[in-house]
Design a protein around this motif. Structure first.
Motif, short mmCIF file in Angstrom:
data_model
loop_
_atom_site.label_atom_id
_atom_site.label_comp_id
_atom_site.label_asym_id
_atom_site.label_seq_id
_atom_site.Cartn_x
_atom_site.Cartn_y
_atom_site.Cartn_z
N LEU A 165 0.83 -1.20 0.00
CA LEU A 165 0.00 0.00 0.00
C LEU A 165 0.87 1.25 0.00
O LEU A 165 0.58 2.21 -0.72
N LEU A 166 1.93 1.24 0.79
CA LEU A 166 2.83 2.40 0.84
C LEU A 166 3.42 2.68 -0.53
O LEU A 166 3.50 3.84 -0.96
N GLY A 167 3.82 1.63 -1.23
CA GLY A 167 4.36 1.81 -2.57
C GLY A 167 3.35 2.47 -3.49
O GLY A 167 3.69 3.37 -4.27
N SER A 168 2.08 2.06 -3.38
CA SER A 168 1.02 2.65 -4.20
C SER A 168 0.80 4.11 -3.83
O SER A 168 0.65 4.97 -4.71
N VAL A 169 0.79 4.40 -2.53
CA VAL A 169 0.56 5.78 -2.07
C VAL A 169 1.69 6.69 -2.52
O VAL A 169 1.47 7.80 -3.01
N LEU A 170 2.93 6.22 -2.37
CA LEU A 170 4.07 7.03 -2.78
C LEU A 170 4.08 7.25 -4.29
O LEU A 170 4.67 8.22 -4.78
N GLY A 171 3.42 6.36 -5.01
CA GLY A 171 3.32 6.51 -6.46
C GLY A 171 2.18 7.41 -6.89
O GLY A 171 1.93 7.57 -8.08
N GLY A 172 1.46 7.97 -5.89
CA GLY A 172 0.39 8.91 -6.23
C GLY A 172 -1.01 8.39 -6.00
O GLY A 172 -1.99 9.08 -6.28
N GLY A 173 -1.13 7.15 -5.47
CA GLY A 173 -2.46 6.60 -5.21
C GLY A 173 -2.89 6.84 -3.76
O GLY A 173 -2.22 7.53 -3.00
N GLY A 174 -4.01 6.24 -3.39
CA GLY A 174 -4.41 6.23 -1.99
C GLY A 174 -5.38 7.29 -1.55
O GLY A 174 -5.92 7.24 -0.46
N GLN A 175 -5.64 8.32 -2.38
CA GLN A 175 -6.64 9.34 -2.06
C GLN A 175 -6.37 10.04 -0.73
O GLN A 175 -7.29 10.34 0.03
#
Length: 202
Positions: free
Chosen positions: A77-87
């Motif tokens: 999840l952190l990888g996704s968030v750091l890539g601009g995801g996660g809202q």
């Protein structure tokens, strides 16, 4: 509760997750770790305050079930968030309402984060906090928290524990939530919020 949710999540983020966050923000790892340690109680305490009201608990419970259950491990999840995801921005709007900017400013002043780095950190951590809560509260063997009322009760205890422990996180939480500086979230505070704390659409 013995160990707080904030401490439990902080322990899960030690090592590579903190290192990734420090790289994303351009901070020394020690400063990033300290900022995360201050931000998690602020986020979880504010969520707990929201969930102390029935409408807030209903809204949060629905959001956890709908948007954050089954998001996988925190590292992915952190990888996704750091890539601009996660809202992250949207989640912060629900958590803090009208106090989002004040929360970021308070975190920045308390931890020495310059510019918009405190706001960036909160946006990174907000989806992680929600995914953690979904896994912790809706997971197997967690029947006590599998209702809005149960969720509100557990998160209300978390908020009280953060305040009682004090320290940077508890002090920040009080400063952000108690806008009047009187230690109480009274009618004047709620009017200033315009209902934003409950996380509903305004």
């Amino acid at each position: 509760m013995s160990a707080s949710l904030a401490n439990d999540l902080l322990n899960q983020l030690q090592g590579q997750p903190i290192e990734q966050i420090s790289q994303q923000l351009g901070l020394p790892q020690a400063q990033a770790s300290g900022a995360v340690a201050a931000a998690l109680p602020l986020l979880l305490g504010a969520v707990g305050r929201n969930a102390s009201q029935p409408a807030g608990a209903e809204s949060l419970f629905g959001a956890l079930e709908r948007d954050h259950a089954g998001t996988g491990d925190l590292g992915g999840l952190l990888g996704s968030v750091l890539g601009g995801g996660g809202q992250g921005e949207q989640i912060l709007g629900h958590i803090f309402g009208a106090r989002q900017q004040g929360a970021a400013q308070g975190l920045g002043a308390a931890t020495g984060l310059q510019g918009d780095k405190a706001s960036m950190l909160l946006k990174v951590l907000a989806p992680i906090v929600m995914a953690y809560l979904a896994k912790r509260m809706l997971g197997q063997g967690q029947a006590a928290s599998r209702s809005p009322q149960g969720l509100g009760s557990i998160l209300g205890q978390e908020e009280q524990q953060i305040r009682q422990q004090g320290g940077l996180g508890g002090g920040l939480l009080g400063a952000v939530l108690d806008q009047d500086g009187d230690g109480q979230l009274g009618l004047g505070d709620l009017l200033k919020l315009g209902g934003g704390m409950l996380g509903g659409k305004r």
